[in-house]
Design an enzyme around this catalytic site. Structure first.
Site, PDB file in Angstrom:
ATOM      1  N   LYS A  30       0.851  -1.198   0.000  1.00  0.00           N
ATOM      2  CA  LYS A  30       0.000   0.000   0.000  1.00  0.00           C
ATOM      3  C   LYS A  30       0.880   1.239   0.000  1.00  0.00           C
ATOM      4  CE  LYS A  30      -2.402   1.791   3.576  1.00  0.00           C
ATOM      5  NZ  LYS A  30      -2.278   3.255   3.479  1.00  0.00           N
ATOM      6  N   LYS A  59      -7.226   8.334  -1.242  1.00  0.00           N
ATOM      7  CA  LYS A  59      -8.536   8.762  -0.700  1.00  0.00           C
ATOM      8  C   LYS A  59      -9.109   9.958  -1.452  1.00  0.00           C
ATOM      9  CE  LYS A  59      -7.632   7.038   3.991  1.00  0.00           C
ATOM     10  NZ  LYS A  59      -6.238   6.592   3.831  1.00  0.00           N
ATOM     11  N   ASP A  62     -13.368  14.664  -4.738  1.00  0.00           N
ATOM     12  CA  ASP A  62     -13.325  15.875  -5.567  1.00  0.00           C
ATOM     13  C   ASP A  62     -14.530  15.820  -6.501  1.00  0.00           C
ATOM     14  OD1 ASP A  62     -12.380  18.135  -7.088  1.00  0.00           O
ATOM     15  OD2 ASP A  62     -10.319  17.592  -6.556  1.00  0.00           O
ATOM     16  N   THR A 112     -10.981   6.514  10.508  1.00  0.00           N
ATOM     17  CA  THR A 112     -10.834   5.957  11.867  1.00  0.00           C
ATOM     18  C   THR A 112     -10.296   7.004  12.838  1.00  0.00           C
ATOM     19  OG1 THR A 112      -8.755   5.021  11.092  1.00  0.00           O
ATOM     20  CG2 THR A 112     -10.614   3.528  11.261  1.00  0.00           C
ATOM     21  N   ARG A 205       3.442  -0.258  10.547  1.00  0.00           N
ATOM     22  CA  ARG A 205       4.531  -0.159  11.523  1.00  0.00           C
ATOM     23  C   ARG A 205       4.837  -1.427  12.314  1.00  0.00           C
ATOM     24  NH1 ARG A 205       1.986   5.330  13.550  1.00  0.00           N
ATOM     25  NH2 ARG A 205       0.214   4.054  12.891  1.00  0.00           N
TER      26      ARG A 205
HETATM   27  O1  C5P Z   1       1.389   1.502  10.668  1.00  0.00           O
HETATM   28  P1  C5P Z   1      -0.065   1.080  10.649  1.00  0.00           P
HETATM   29  O2  C5P Z   1      -0.233  -0.410  10.653  1.00  0.00           O
HETATM   30  O3  C5P Z   1      -0.877   1.769  11.712  1.00  0.00           O
HETATM   31  O4  C5P Z   1      -0.569   1.592   9.223  1.00  0.00           O
HETATM   32  C1  C5P Z   1      -1.929   1.616   8.856  1.00  0.00           C
HETATM   33  C2  C5P Z   1      -2.055   2.111   7.451  1.00  0.00           C
HETATM   34  O5  C5P Z   1      -3.424   2.154   7.108  1.00  0.00           O
HETATM   35  C3  C5P Z   1      -1.507   3.513   7.214  1.00  0.00           C
HETATM   36  O6  C5P Z   1      -0.930   3.520   5.911  1.00  0.00           O
HETATM   37  C4  C5P Z   1      -2.725   4.405   7.250  1.00  0.00           C
HETATM   38  O7  C5P Z   1      -2.593   5.524   6.382  1.00  0.00           O
HETATM   39  C5  C5P Z   1      -3.794   3.466   6.708  1.00  0.00           C
HETATM   40  N1  C5P Z   1      -5.163   3.767   7.112  1.00  0.00           N
HETATM   41  C6  C5P Z   1      -5.558   3.825   8.440  1.00  0.00           C
HETATM   42  N2  C5P Z   1      -6.854   4.124   8.756  1.00  0.00           N
HETATM   43  C7  C5P Z   1      -7.762   4.328   7.785  1.00  0.00           C
HETATM   44  C8  C5P Z   1      -7.386   4.232   6.438  1.00  0.00           C
HETATM   45  C9  C5P Z   1      -6.069   3.939   6.135  1.00  0.00           C
HETATM   46  O8  C5P Z   1      -4.736   3.612   9.333  1.00  0.00           O
HETATM   47  N3  C5P Z   1      -9.014   4.567   8.090  1.00  0.00           N
END
Ligand code: C5P
Length: 224
Positions: A30, A59, A62, A112, A205
């Site tokens: 991603k 995301k 527009d 979220t 992460r």
């Molecule tokens: O590092 P982590 O596992 O928290 O990464 C979650 C990924 O999912 C990030 O790239 C974040 O931008 C994405 N994301 C999120 N919540 C959302 C949509 C996408 O955490 N509602």
């Protein structure tokens, strides 16, 4: 069995490619604004050339013409999945679907990072139940022909009940027991998210910041 998507929120394309290449069997990566703004389409092509499916998470929200053009550009780059905001409305979603071709479009319902109070302030009305808003927006995505939605693990169950088995439900905020939640407010284990009906688990992460990313990736794969 769900797909495990490696979120590459890293400072450079070189580091992102190095991480994805050292892990076994990475099917999906991603890319979000952080890396795409820095590296652009060549980084997407680099992953596609290595046989990985790219989830471009920009995301879009527009006017219909502009979003359709962005979706067409992503499709032409070989992107496999991309996000649009359900709040863009039916005409925007329909224009995006018409431009998507084989690209799978998924709709962001409620970020979220929002709680009910903050969403209510944005919408200018009370939001007694975030789940009701998530379900309402997910139905609009389904009605417009999107492949699925993005939601927190806490909404997967209600979305499955409302929409049935067909839509993809893409879930970020995945953590194994003992993992740091970082800035995620609503985390879930991979096993629980799959049990509730998630089709794609997004994890960043817990792998990219792990002392041993290969071990972390193996443990997540085993739990998915
Ligand atoms: O590092 P982590 O596992 O928290 O990464 C979650 C990924 O999912 C990030 O790239 C974040 O931008 C994405 N994301 C999120 N919540 C959302 C949509 C996408 O955490 N509602």
């Amino acid at each position: 069995m769900a797909e495990l998507v490696l979120a590459l929120d890293l400072p450079s394309g070189g580091e992102a490619l190095a991480l994805a290449e050292r892990l076994p069997e990475v099917g999906w990566v991603k890319l979000g604004p952080m890396l795409f703004v820095r590296e652009g389409p060549p980084l997407v092509r680099a992953f596609v050339d290595r046989g990985m499916r790219v989830f471009l998470d920009l995301k879009w929200h527009d006017i219909p013409h502009t979003v359709a053009g962005a979706v067409a550009a992503a499709r032409d780059l070989g992107v496999a999945m991309a996000t649009v905001h359900c709040l863009g409305g039916q005409r925007m979603l329909a224009a995006a679907v018409a431009a998507a071709g084989p690209l799978a479009l998924v709709g962001v319902t409620v970020l979220t990072s929002h709680d009910a109070g903050e969403l209510g302030a944005v919408l200018g009305r009370g939001v007694p139940d975030l789940g009701v808003e998530v379900e309402r927006l997910a139905r609009s995505a389904r009605d417009a022909g999107l492949r699925g939605v993005v939601a927190s693990g806490h909404e997967v169950g209600l979305l499955r009940a409302a929409l049935g088995d067909a839509p993809w439900v893409v879930v970020p905020g995945i953590r194994l027991p003992g993992d740091a939640p970082n800035d995620q407010a609503r985390v879930m284990t991979p096993g629980e998210a799959v049990r509730l009906g998630a089709t794609h688990l997004v994890v960043g992460r817990p792998v990219s910041a792990a002392a041993d990313p290969t071990d972390a990736w193996a443990r997540l794969r085993a739990a998915t």
